[in-house]
Enzyme design. Structure first.
Site, PDB file in Angstrom:
ATOM      1  N   ALA A 210     -30.202 -18.751 -26.669  1.00  0.00           N
ATOM      2  CA  ALA A 210     -29.210 -19.915 -26.835  1.00  0.00           C
ATOM      3  C   ALA A 210     -29.647 -20.385 -28.429  1.00  0.00           C
ATOM      4  O   ALA A 210     -28.645 -20.700 -29.062  1.00  0.00           O
ATOM      5  CB  ALA A 210     -29.589 -21.234 -26.082  1.00  0.00           C
TER       6      ALA A 210
ATOM      7  N   GLU B 199     -24.389 -12.862 -18.485  1.00  0.00           N
ATOM      8  CA  GLU B 199     -25.305 -14.154 -17.991  1.00  0.00           C
ATOM      9  C   GLU B 199     -26.651 -13.478 -17.842  1.00  0.00           C
ATOM     10  O   GLU B 199     -26.764 -12.660 -17.170  1.00  0.00           O
ATOM     11  CB  GLU B 199     -24.536 -14.836 -16.646  1.00  0.00           C
ATOM     12  CG  GLU B 199     -23.265 -15.414 -16.569  1.00  0.00           C
ATOM     13  CD  GLU B 199     -23.560 -16.883 -17.432  1.00  0.00           C
ATOM     14  OE1 GLU B 199     -24.687 -17.207 -17.458  1.00  0.00           O
ATOM     15  OE2 GLU B 199     -22.644 -17.480 -17.777  1.00  0.00           O
ATOM     16  N   ASP B 200     -27.356 -14.695 -18.090  1.00  0.00           N
ATOM     17  CA  ASP B 200     -28.689 -14.578 -17.571  1.00  0.00           C
ATOM     18  C   ASP B 200     -29.477 -13.023 -17.870  1.00  0.00           C
ATOM     19  O   ASP B 200     -30.204 -12.479 -17.073  1.00  0.00           O
ATOM     20  CB  ASP B 200     -28.998 -14.847 -16.227  1.00  0.00           C
ATOM     21  CG  ASP B 200     -28.723 -16.409 -16.269  1.00  0.00           C
ATOM     22  OD1 ASP B 200     -28.684 -17.082 -17.116  1.00  0.00           O
ATOM     23  OD2 ASP B 200     -28.814 -16.841 -15.186  1.00  0.00           O
TER      24      ASP B 200
ATOM     25  N   GLY C  88     -34.349 -17.838 -29.220  1.00  0.00           N
ATOM     26  CA  GLY C  88     -34.199 -16.986 -28.081  1.00  0.00           C
ATOM     27  C   GLY C  88     -32.636 -16.806 -28.271  1.00  0.00           C
ATOM     28  O   GLY C  88     -31.714 -16.810 -29.137  1.00  0.00           O
TER      29      GLY C  88
ATOM     30  N   TYR D  68       0.748  -1.262  -0.054  1.00  0.00           N
ATOM     31  CA  TYR D  68      -0.059  -0.061  -0.023  1.00  0.00           C
ATOM     32  C   TYR D  68       0.755   1.234   0.142  1.00  0.00           C
ATOM     33  O   TYR D  68       2.004   1.254  -0.495  1.00  0.00           O
ATOM     34  CB  TYR D  68      -0.942  -0.201   1.221  1.00  0.00           C
ATOM     35  CG  TYR D  68      -2.157   0.757   0.946  1.00  0.00           C
ATOM     36  CD1 TYR D  68      -2.866   0.963  -0.154  1.00  0.00           C
ATOM     37  CD2 TYR D  68      -2.578   1.618   1.790  1.00  0.00           C
ATOM     38  CE1 TYR D  68      -3.901   1.551  -0.622  1.00  0.00           C
ATOM     39  CE2 TYR D  68      -3.572   2.550   1.654  1.00  0.00           C
ATOM     40  CZ  TYR D  68      -4.221   2.416   0.455  1.00  0.00           C
ATOM     41  OH  TYR D  68      -5.353   3.497   0.086  1.00  0.00           O
TER      42      TYR D  68
ATOM     43  N   LYS E 149     -21.211 -18.998 -10.980  1.00  0.00           N
ATOM     44  CA  LYS E 149     -20.437 -19.155 -12.054  1.00  0.00           C
ATOM     45  C   LYS E 149     -18.870 -18.588 -11.862  1.00  0.00           C
ATOM     46  O   LYS E 149     -18.027 -19.115 -12.180  1.00  0.00           O
ATOM     47  CB  LYS E 149     -21.256 -18.093 -13.031  1.00  0.00           C
ATOM     48  CG  LYS E 149     -22.258 -18.505 -13.538  1.00  0.00           C
ATOM     49  CD  LYS E 149     -22.048 -19.342 -14.992  1.00  0.00           C
ATOM     50  CE  LYS E 149     -23.411 -19.873 -15.559  1.00  0.00           C
ATOM     51  NZ  LYS E 149     -23.475 -20.748 -16.607  1.00  0.00           N
TER      52      LYS E 149
ATOM     53  N   ASN F 174     -34.092 -26.289 -19.368  1.00  0.00           N
ATOM     54  CA  ASN F 174     -33.871 -26.494 -17.890  1.00  0.00           C
ATOM     55  C   ASN F 174     -34.919 -25.956 -17.181  1.00  0.00           C
ATOM     56  O   ASN F 174     -35.568 -24.776 -17.453  1.00  0.00           O
ATOM     57  CB  ASN F 174     -32.618 -25.751 -17.595  1.00  0.00           C
ATOM     58  CG  ASN F 174     -31.445 -26.775 -17.773  1.00  0.00           C
ATOM     59  OD1 ASN F 174     -31.542 -27.881 -17.869  1.00  0.00           O
ATOM     60  ND2 ASN F 174     -30.462 -25.988 -18.158  1.00  0.00           N
TER      61      ASN F 174
HETATM   62  N1  LIG Z   1     -28.568 -26.997 -21.167  1.00  0.00           N
HETATM   63  C1  LIG Z   1     -27.855 -25.969 -21.392  1.00  0.00           C
HETATM   64  O1  LIG Z   1     -26.908 -25.765 -21.175  1.00  0.00           O
HETATM   65  C2  LIG Z   1     -28.854 -24.706 -21.679  1.00  0.00           C
HETATM   66  C3  LIG Z   1     -28.114 -23.539 -22.259  1.00  0.00           C
HETATM   67  C4  LIG Z   1     -29.118 -22.540 -22.502  1.00  0.00           C
HETATM   68  C5  LIG Z   1     -30.276 -22.563 -22.486  1.00  0.00           C
HETATM   69  N2  LIG Z   1     -30.732 -23.602 -22.071  1.00  0.00           N
HETATM   70  C6  LIG Z   1     -32.354 -23.601 -21.654  1.00  0.00           C
HETATM   71  O2  LIG Z   1     -33.022 -23.259 -23.135  1.00  0.00           O
HETATM   72  C7  LIG Z   1     -34.178 -22.614 -22.881  1.00  0.00           C
HETATM   73  C8  LIG Z   1     -34.228 -21.359 -23.490  1.00  0.00           C
HETATM   74  O3  LIG Z   1     -33.227 -20.706 -23.095  1.00  0.00           O
HETATM   75  P1  LIG Z   1     -32.891 -19.123 -23.902  1.00  0.00           P
HETATM   76  O4  LIG Z   1     -31.979 -18.309 -23.039  1.00  0.00           O
HETATM   77  O5  LIG Z   1     -32.697 -19.018 -25.179  1.00  0.00           O
HETATM   78  O6  LIG Z   1     -34.353 -18.380 -23.584  1.00  0.00           O
HETATM   79  P2  LIG Z   1     -34.949 -17.544 -24.382  1.00  0.00           P
HETATM   80  O7  LIG Z   1     -36.133 -16.770 -23.762  1.00  0.00           O
HETATM   81  O8  LIG Z   1     -33.969 -16.403 -24.998  1.00  0.00           O
HETATM   82  O9  LIG Z   1     -35.583 -18.109 -25.713  1.00  0.00           O
HETATM   83  C9  LIG Z   1     -36.723 -19.030 -25.474  1.00  0.00           C
HETATM   84  C10 LIG Z   1     -37.030 -19.456 -26.963  1.00  0.00           C
HETATM   85  O10 LIG Z   1     -37.908 -20.576 -26.803  1.00  0.00           O
HETATM   86  C11 LIG Z   1     -39.267 -20.207 -27.450  1.00  0.00           C
HETATM   87  N3  LIG Z   1     -40.394 -20.872 -26.863  1.00  0.00           N
HETATM   88  C12 LIG Z   1     -40.875 -20.647 -25.600  1.00  0.00           C
HETATM   89  N4  LIG Z   1     -41.878 -21.313 -25.438  1.00  0.00           N
HETATM   90  C13 LIG Z   1     -42.116 -22.200 -26.267  1.00  0.00           C
HETATM   91  C14 LIG Z   1     -42.929 -23.157 -26.764  1.00  0.00           C
HETATM   92  N5  LIG Z   1     -43.857 -23.466 -25.653  1.00  0.00           N
HETATM   93  N6  LIG Z   1     -42.754 -23.970 -27.643  1.00  0.00           N
HETATM   94  C15 LIG Z   1     -41.863 -23.667 -28.566  1.00  0.00           C
HETATM   95  N7  LIG Z   1     -40.890 -22.634 -28.338  1.00  0.00           N
HETATM   96  C16 LIG Z   1     -41.060 -21.972 -27.290  1.00  0.00           C
HETATM   97  C17 LIG Z   1     -39.461 -18.729 -27.512  1.00  0.00           C
HETATM   98  O11 LIG Z   1     -40.411 -18.510 -28.751  1.00  0.00           O
HETATM   99  C18 LIG Z   1     -38.026 -18.380 -27.819  1.00  0.00           C
HETATM  100  O12 LIG Z   1     -37.520 -18.311 -29.319  1.00  0.00           O
HETATM  101  C19 LIG Z   1     -34.235 -22.542 -21.190  1.00  0.00           C
HETATM  102  O13 LIG Z   1     -35.190 -23.441 -20.814  1.00  0.00           O
HETATM  103  C20 LIG Z   1     -32.976 -22.672 -20.766  1.00  0.00           C
HETATM  104  O14 LIG Z   1     -32.804 -23.247 -19.635  1.00  0.00           O
HETATM  105  C21 LIG Z   1     -30.252 -24.728 -21.605  1.00  0.00           C
HETATM  106  O1  LIG Z   2     -26.205 -21.472 -17.486  1.00  0.00           O
HETATM  107  C1  LIG Z   2     -26.573 -22.457 -17.169  1.00  0.00           C
HETATM  108  O2  LIG Z   2     -26.083 -23.337 -16.431  1.00  0.00           O
HETATM  109  C2  LIG Z   2     -27.492 -23.247 -17.788  1.00  0.00           C
HETATM  110  C3  LIG Z   2     -28.143 -22.357 -18.943  1.00  0.00           C
HETATM  111  O3  LIG Z   2     -27.704 -21.283 -19.395  1.00  0.00           O
HETATM  112  C4  LIG Z   2     -29.757 -22.203 -18.745  1.00  0.00           C
HETATM  113  O4  LIG Z   2     -30.252 -21.293 -19.098  1.00  0.00           O
HETATM  114  O5  LIG Z   2     -30.659 -23.215 -18.247  1.00  0.00           O
END
Ligand SMILES: NC(=O)c1ccc[n+]([C@@H]2O[C@H](COP(=O)([O-])OP(=O)(O)OC[C@H]3O[C@@H](n4cnc5c(N)ncnc54)[C@H](O)[C@@H]3O)[C@@H](O)[C@H]2O)c1
Ligand SMILES: O=C(O)C[C@H](O)C(=O)O
Length: 483
Positions: free
Chosen positions: A273, A211-212, A271, A114, A169, A363
């Site tokens: 992902a 994130e998120d 969306g 310091y 994270k 998820n």
């Molecule tokens: N396993 C993993 O590593 C991982 C990583 C990222 C996201 N995810 C999961 O994927 C999902 C989406 O995440 P995101 O961040 O892209 O969310 P987001 O809100 O950005 O996108 C969601 C998408 O899903 C569509 N959707 C919603 N309800 C629906 C339905 N009933 N039928 C068809 N399509 C539908 C929406 O129109 C949109 O295009 C979440 O459940 C998230 O937990 C998992």
């Molecule tokens: O971030 C995670 O560990 C999972 C994923 O991004 C999710 O939205 O479910």
């Protein structure tokens, strides 16, 4: 899906009873009858007459845990003490701490770490800003930034509620890549505000991990920060997920002996992902991709396409499919779901092509129960840790950032992400590969280093010669010694 007893709903129950009674078998019998699972029994106190134990029990959820406890209250000879939720216990006081690397024992140390010593380091950095990478935490520190608007699959619960996830994270960054990451939960909702706040804190960090943050704001926030900052800005929910999906798909297609350039892929979710997965699938050579969202299949004739949907319509759906997701999955080779729970049923998977691949990644509840999907699909993966083939972005982001930081990269490219995906896939050797093992566990020691090396090498190729950090080689500059 029927919830099964799991560690995330485990409880520790304190119980006291007569030392010579049959109480222990009564207790374990009652727990098992109620569907709980005893994983540990620790004697907390013992005497000739009585004993006290802490019993750890896996349950299937909060209500199930309560019913197990109620059943134990019914055993006459047993006195029930406190019941602790182990997940909450693991969060008491948070999951992180900050430690000083240099001991501070006396005035000498104070003068070094310091004032007055630190003043010369301040001047050195003011004179040569790049020295901040050598003389501060900057070079190995990443901000994990959220606004709490899309926490896991839980939705917009705000910045404070997002803190446990961001702490988690940060803990994963340290555990898997030895990166010091810090959670930043912004109490801001406007894109302009978020961009301004991240830019304002950027001097401390060598990278920003978003994130998120909900779509579509996450796209603009990331795009603007990538343009305006000279450190990598990476939205994990987009690119971390995309790396893992492309990696898992590469190995799944090896199992079913199909080629990414000719398979029919249906992607549910457009969306955060879904959009990033689509980009990286295209970069990896996939040509026949149909994307569906909550309003059905995306095609250029669909009304009211906004945001990134016109782009998606333009680069996908070569066979001009219209209608619902269920229409699209018929005869598809691959289904990738990043959308919502339980939107497909057994008949949909049965209608897919022979030797199909299903990644149901919503998820916590996937698009289709993986047990049902596996009756028809040859390879099934989910985002869950209680099934084979867990696809989660923790397989990517620690290694990606390790590689970017080590290369002192200012940005990342699709080629770096593809290199990461290839390296992650190659951690599973041809001898190990099978339908239940297309993606390694994050606890496989080779995962982070394989991803990091691939990203660093690709980054260096794209950046040309990169300055290396020389460490403690003294150089005389302007009469002062700079280390
Ligand atoms: N396993 C993993 O590593 C991982 C990583 C990222 C996201 N995810 C999961 O994927 C999902 C989406 O995440 P995101 O961040 O892209 O969310 P987001 O809100 O950005 O996108 C969601 C998408 O899903 C569509 N959707 C919603 N309800 C629906 C339905 N009933 N039928 C068809 N399509 C539908 C929406 O129109 C949109 O295009 C979440 O459940 C998230 O937990 C998992
Ligand atoms: O971030 C995670 O560990 C999972 C994923 O991004 C999710 O939205 O479910």
């Amino acid at each position: 899906m029927t919830p099964q007893p799991s560690v995330s709903y485990s409880i520790t129950i304190r119980l006291e009873f007569a030392a010579n009674s049959a109480a222990i078998s009564d207790i374990t019998g009652t727990i098992e009858k109620m569907g709980g699972s005893v994983t540990a029994l620790d004697v907390n106190a013992s005497g000739p007459e009585r004993m006290r134990v802490d019993m750890t029990v896996l349950t299937a959820g909060h209500d199930h845990a309560m019913s197990v406890v109620e059943a134990l209250k019914g055993i006459e000879s047993v006195e029930l003490g406190k019941v602790s939720d182990r997940t909450f216990l693991a969060h008491l006081g948070g999951k992180l701490e900050v430690k000083s690397k240099h001991p501070i024992r006396h005035r000498d140390d104070l003068s070094l770490v310091y004032t007055p010593g630190v003043a010369r380091v301040v001047k050195a950095i003011a004179e040569t800003p790049s020295d901040a990478r050598r003389l501060t935490i900057k070079r190995n520190t990443v901000a994990v930034v959220t606004d709490g608007s899309a926490i896991l699959g839980l939705g917009d619960l705000g910045p404070l509620a997002a803190l446990p996830v961001m702490e988690g994270k940060a803990a994963l960054f340290k555990r898997f890549a030895d990166i010091d990451a810090f959670p930043i939960c912004l109490d801001a909702t406007e894109v302009d505000d978020i961009v301004a706040h991240v830019k304002a804190i950027a001097p401390v960090f060598a990278g920003i991990n978003l994130e998120d943050i909900s779509a579509p704001r996450c796209f603009e926030i990331e795009d603007r920060l990538r343009q305006e900052l000279d450190i990598p800005v990476f939205h994990d929910d987009q690119h971390g997920t995309a790396v893992c999906v492309v990696s898992a798909l590469r190995n799944a297609l090896r199992v079913v002996e199909k080629d990414i350039r000719t398979v029919r892929i249906v992607l549910s979710g457009a969306g955060a992902a879904g959009t990033a997965i689509l980009r990286l699938l295209k970069a990896a050579g996939a040509e026949d991709i149909v994307v569906a969202d909550i309003d059905g299949v995306i095609h250029s004739g669909r009304k009211n396409l906004t945001g990134r949907l016109p782009w998606i319509a333009g680069v996908t759906n070569p066979r001009g499919i219209t209608g619902t997701l269920k229409d699209a999955v018929k005869d598809a080779d691959v289904f990738i779901g990043v959308s919502a729970a339980n939107i497909l049923d057994e008949d949909d998977i049965a209608a897919m092509a022979d030797r199909s691949v299903v990644f149901a990644m919503a998820n916590p509840e996937p698009e289709i129960d993986p047990v049902i999907a596996a009756r028809h699909a040859e390879v099934v993966a989910t985002g869950r840790s209680d099934f084979a083939n867990q696809i989660n972005n923790v397989l990517a982001f620690p290694g990606v950032f390790r590689g970017l930081l080590d290369a002192r990269a200012k940005n990342f490219s699709d080629r770096m992400l593809l290199a990461a995906a290839e390296a992650l896939a190659d951690v599973v050797s041809p001898e190990e590969l099978n339908p239940n093992y297309i993606i390694p566990s994050v606890f496989n020691e080779r995962v982070t280093s394989a991803v990091a090396d691939a990203v660093e090498q690709q980054a260096r190729e794209e950046m040309g010669t990169v300055d290396t950090i020389t460490g403690a080689i003294p150089a005389i500059k302007g009469g002062e010694i700079h280390l």
